[in-house]
Each structure stands twice: as C-alpha cells, then as structure tokens.
Design a protein around this motif. Structure first.
Motif, mmCIF file in Angstrom:
data_model
loop_
_atom_site.group_PDB
_atom_site.id
_atom_site.type_symbol
_atom_site.label_atom_id
_atom_site.label_comp_id
_atom_site.label_asym_id
_atom_site.label_seq_id
_atom_site.Cartn_x
_atom_site.Cartn_y
_atom_site.Cartn_z
ATOM 1 N N LEU A 95 -6.842 0.248 -8.454
ATOM 2 C CA LEU A 95 -6.652 1.691 -8.259
ATOM 3 C C LEU A 95 -7.743 2.270 -7.358
ATOM 4 O O LEU A 95 -7.466 3.047 -6.439
ATOM 5 C CB LEU A 95 -6.649 2.398 -9.625
ATOM 6 C CG LEU A 95 -6.563 3.927 -9.599
ATOM 7 C CD1 LEU A 95 -5.271 4.393 -8.940
ATOM 8 C CD2 LEU A 95 -6.682 4.497 -11.004
ATOM 9 N N VAL A 96 -8.991 1.868 -7.613
ATOM 10 C CA VAL A 96 -10.107 2.351 -6.795
ATOM 11 C C VAL A 96 -9.911 1.905 -5.336
ATOM 12 O O VAL A 96 -10.102 2.684 -4.398
ATOM 13 C CB VAL A 96 -11.457 1.841 -7.352
ATOM 14 C CG1 VAL A 96 -12.591 2.127 -6.389
ATOM 15 C CG2 VAL A 96 -11.741 2.491 -8.708
ATOM 16 N N VAL A 118 -0.196 5.351 -14.662
ATOM 17 C CA VAL A 118 -1.350 4.505 -14.308
ATOM 18 C C VAL A 118 -2.546 4.836 -15.201
ATOM 19 O O VAL A 118 -3.209 3.940 -15.742
ATOM 20 C CB VAL A 118 -1.719 4.674 -12.814
ATOM 21 C CG1 VAL A 118 -3.024 3.953 -12.493
ATOM 22 C CG2 VAL A 118 -0.604 4.136 -11.924
ATOM 23 N N PHE A 142 -7.140 -1.856 -0.117
ATOM 24 C CA PHE A 142 -6.087 -2.231 -1.069
ATOM 25 C C PHE A 142 -5.473 -3.581 -0.715
ATOM 26 O O PHE A 142 -5.208 -4.403 -1.599
ATOM 27 C CB PHE A 142 -5.005 -1.147 -1.117
ATOM 28 C CG PHE A 142 -3.977 -1.407 -2.189
ATOM 29 C CD1 PHE A 142 -4.304 -1.270 -3.531
ATOM 30 C CD2 PHE A 142 -2.686 -1.808 -1.858
ATOM 31 C CE1 PHE A 142 -3.361 -1.523 -4.526
ATOM 32 C CE2 PHE A 142 -1.740 -2.061 -2.847
ATOM 33 C CZ PHE A 142 -2.079 -1.913 -4.177
ATOM 34 N N ILE A 150 -6.203 11.146 -4.961
ATOM 35 C CA ILE A 150 -5.061 10.676 -4.157
ATOM 36 C C ILE A 150 -4.076 11.834 -4.041
ATOM 37 O O ILE A 150 -3.347 12.146 -4.973
ATOM 38 C CB ILE A 150 -4.408 9.432 -4.801
ATOM 39 C CG1 ILE A 150 -5.392 8.262 -4.807
ATOM 40 C CG2 ILE A 150 -3.134 9.055 -4.035
ATOM 41 C CD1 ILE A 150 -4.902 7.029 -5.539
ATOM 42 N N THR A 175 -10.090 9.019 -9.456
ATOM 43 C CA THR A 175 -9.421 8.367 -8.317
ATOM 44 C C THR A 175 -8.000 8.893 -8.152
ATOM 45 O O THR A 175 -7.551 9.181 -7.039
ATOM 46 C CB THR A 175 -9.402 6.843 -8.517
ATOM 47 O OG1 THR A 175 -10.725 6.402 -8.827
ATOM 48 C CG2 THR A 175 -8.920 6.126 -7.271
ATOM 49 N N ILE A 197 -4.318 2.138 -17.879
ATOM 50 C CA ILE A 197 -5.720 1.727 -17.734
ATOM 51 C C ILE A 197 -6.570 2.275 -18.885
ATOM 52 O O ILE A 197 -7.287 1.528 -19.557
ATOM 53 C CB ILE A 197 -6.280 2.165 -16.366
ATOM 54 C CG1 ILE A 197 -5.572 1.392 -15.241
ATOM 55 C CG2 ILE A 197 -7.786 1.924 -16.302
ATOM 56 C CD1 ILE A 197 -5.962 1.825 -13.847
ATOM 57 N N ILE A 216 -13.325 7.240 -14.129
ATOM 58 C CA ILE A 216 -13.139 6.696 -12.773
ATOM 59 C C ILE A 216 -11.653 6.706 -12.406
ATOM 60 O O ILE A 216 -11.271 7.122 -11.308
ATOM 61 C CB ILE A 216 -13.715 5.260 -12.675
ATOM 62 C CG1 ILE A 216 -15.242 5.292 -12.837
ATOM 63 C CG2 ILE A 216 -13.344 4.619 -11.336
ATOM 64 C CD1 ILE A 216 -15.869 3.924 -13.031
ATOM 65 N N LEU A 253 -6.950 -3.841 -13.012
ATOM 66 C CA LEU A 253 -6.069 -2.768 -12.536
ATOM 67 C C LEU A 253 -6.890 -1.585 -12.037
ATOM 68 O O LEU A 253 -6.550 -0.956 -11.029
ATOM 69 C CB LEU A 253 -5.137 -2.303 -13.668
ATOM 70 C CG LEU A 253 -4.034 -3.250 -14.117
ATOM 71 C CD1 LEU A 253 -3.156 -2.551 -15.155
ATOM 72 C CD2 LEU A 253 -3.172 -3.731 -12.958
ATOM 73 N N LEU A 254 -7.988 -1.297 -12.737
ATOM 74 C CA LEU A 254 -8.857 -0.181 -12.328
ATOM 75 C C LEU A 254 -9.446 -0.445 -10.941
ATOM 76 O O LEU A 254 -9.490 0.449 -10.093
ATOM 77 C CB LEU A 254 -9.963 0.026 -13.369
ATOM 78 C CG LEU A 254 -10.951 1.166 -13.099
ATOM 79 C CD1 LEU A 254 -10.233 2.507 -13.030
ATOM 80 C CD2 LEU A 254 -12.022 1.216 -14.189
ATOM 81 N N LEU A 297 -7.092 1.277 -3.923
ATOM 82 C CA LEU A 297 -5.982 2.075 -3.383
ATOM 83 C C LEU A 297 -6.513 3.405 -2.858
ATOM 84 O O LEU A 297 -6.121 3.869 -1.783
ATOM 85 C CB LEU A 297 -4.934 2.313 -4.483
ATOM 86 C CG LEU A 297 -3.666 3.065 -4.065
ATOM 87 C CD1 LEU A 297 -2.764 2.179 -3.227
ATOM 88 C CD2 LEU A 297 -2.908 3.577 -5.283
ATOM 89 N N GLY A 298 -7.432 4.008 -3.617
ATOM 90 C CA GLY A 298 -8.015 5.285 -3.208
ATOM 91 C C GLY A 298 -8.865 5.159 -1.949
ATOM 92 O O GLY A 298 -9.050 6.127 -1.220
ATOM 93 N N TYR A 333 0.838 -1.211 0.000
ATOM 94 C CA TYR A 333 0.000 0.000 0.000
ATOM 95 C C TYR A 333 0.866 1.252 0.000
ATOM 96 O O TYR A 333 0.633 2.182 -0.782
ATOM 97 C CB TYR A 333 -0.925 -0.014 1.222
ATOM 98 C CG TYR A 333 -1.762 1.220 1.350
ATOM 99 C CD1 TYR A 333 -2.839 1.442 0.491
ATOM 100 C CD2 TYR A 333 -1.473 2.184 2.320
ATOM 101 C CE1 TYR A 333 -3.603 2.588 0.590
ATOM 102 C CE2 TYR A 333 -2.249 3.326 2.428
ATOM 103 C CZ TYR A 333 -3.309 3.525 1.564
ATOM 104 O OH TYR A 333 -4.066 4.653 1.662
#
Lengths: 118, 131
Positions: B45-46, A64, B55, A116, A112, A68, A108, B41-42, B48-49, A48
C-alpha cells in the motif's frame, strides 16, 4: 472500579480473526500466488492502474484499511499473549510493542489511503 | 532466612506436555503469519502511494521464489486459522438457543466453515470479474 480496556482490544482481535477466517485464504491465494504467477486471474489484476483505481474509491479504501488494520490488531493481541506464555513477563513493554505496532500500522495505512486522491 | 531450596517444577516447554496445549500453541502461533502477511500488504500500500515505479518493484518482488514459498506457507497457515477459529467458536461465543434447544458445537463449527468456503469463493469470483 477502573474500567478495563480489554473489551476494545478483544473486539478488534475478534473482528480481525473473523475477517481472516472468512476471506484470509482467498486473499493470500490471490495476492501471493495466483496473480504474481499468472494463474486463474488476468495478469493485470493487480496492476498499478487497477490498484490505484481501487484505492481511490471509498469502498476500496475501507476494504484495504479493514484488512490491514484488523489483521494487525488480531495478531497483536495473540502475540501479546503468546509472549506471556513463553515467559516474557514485561507486561507493559509487551503491550506497548504489540498494540503500538498495530496502532502504527493502522495510522500508516489510513494516512496512505487518505493521500491517494481520485 | 532459611536455606531451603524447594523444588520448583520448570515451566520450560510446558506447551509440549499435552496435545491440547500443542493445539492451543499451533492456533496462537498463526498470528505471527497473519502479522507478516498484513505487513507485506501494508508495504504494498505504501509503495502504491509512492507511485508506479515503486509499486511495480513491489509486484516484481512478489514473483521471487522466496515469496512464493512464503505465501504457500501463509496460505496453509490461514487455512489452519480458519479451521481452528471456527473449531473454538462454540467456546468463545455466548451460548445460543434456537427453538428452545442449545445449538450444538458441531453445528456452529460447520456453519462457520461453510460460511468461509462461500466467502472465499465469492472473493475469488468477484476479483476475477473485476479486472
């Protein structure tokens, strides 16, 4: 003459296909096989803390999002044609589904990444 | 209206009729796996957020046997994508000339595949050096 929107979708398709062809196998090996099963890389490679730090940097965010979004646009374009090949001729519905899906995924991912904060 | 019912050849399974069509289909179907990998992967990522616990849940999920099988298939498909992408590149890119001579299809494919090998090795070693 009405201008075609095809070049936009084709460019995204081409960019995604090129990115996938160049680094796709390495990415799948790292994220799906090597790191989860403890081969070749340090076990905390995708921890993480590391992934958060990576997606806090602008270079990381762009990478990233590029992976994606471009993979999704590449796949959307091919699947859209594939459905036609298999006899699904609802052109508008197929386009909305494929490109709409890629668009939703892009939004999305971008949202996101922007949320972050460092 | 006439009662003629002319014979119309069925298009079912048209892509199985010719090895060229089968290769075309194999190449296009890779997109389904590219999409699946991108969605995975998406999700990561979500997650992770959403924070550390979310995560870590995603990371644990990657360690399940089904995800290993999934990724082994995806890896094979991506390798096929790389090969087929550069295999058709001589046809998809504009004709290129170097020193007045047309660049041969084999040279384009070979250069692309070499670039992929270098790019993949670079990614592997950058990631190995990062953490």
């Amino acid at each position: 003459m009405k201008r075609s929107n095809e070049p936009i979708f084709w460019s995204l398709f081409g960019a995604g296909g090129m990115l996938a062809a160049l680094i796709g196998p390495a990415l799948v090996f790292i994220t799906g096989i090597a790191v989860p099963f403890g081969l070749f890389f340090k076990p905390d490679t995708m921890s993480y803390a590391h992934m958060l730090a990576f997606s806090q940097s602008w270079a990381g965010k762009i990478f990233v999002l590029a992976v994606i979004a471009l993979f999704l646009w590449h796949a959307a374009h091919r699947i859209h044609i594939l459905l036609h090949d298999f006899g699904v001729h609802a052109v508008t519905a197929v386009r909305v589904l494929c490109y709409g899906g890629a668009f939703a995924g892009t939004v999305i991912a971008a949202y996101t990444l922007l949320m972050i904060k460092a | 209206m006439s009662n003629r019912r002319p014979y119309v050849r069925s298009m079912d399974g048209w892509w199985k009729r010719d090895p060229y069509f089968i290769r075309y289909m194999a190449r296009e179907v890779t997109a389904v796996f590219v999409a699946a990998y991108a969605v995975l992967l998406l999700v990561g990522l979500v997650r992770l957020g959403q924070g550390e616990a979310a995560f870590n849940g995603w990371l644990q999920y990657l360690k399940t046997p089904w995800m290993l099988v999934f990724h082994l298939i995806v890896l094979a498909v991506f390798c096929y994508h790389t090969w087929s992408w550069f295999n058709i590149m001589p046809k998809t890119m504009p004709i290129m000339f170097v020193g007045g001579k047309r660049v041969q299809p084999g040279a384009i494919t070979g250069t692309g595949l070499a670039a992929s090998v270098i790019a993949c090795l670079a990614v592997l070693f950058i990631v190995r050096g990062m953490s």
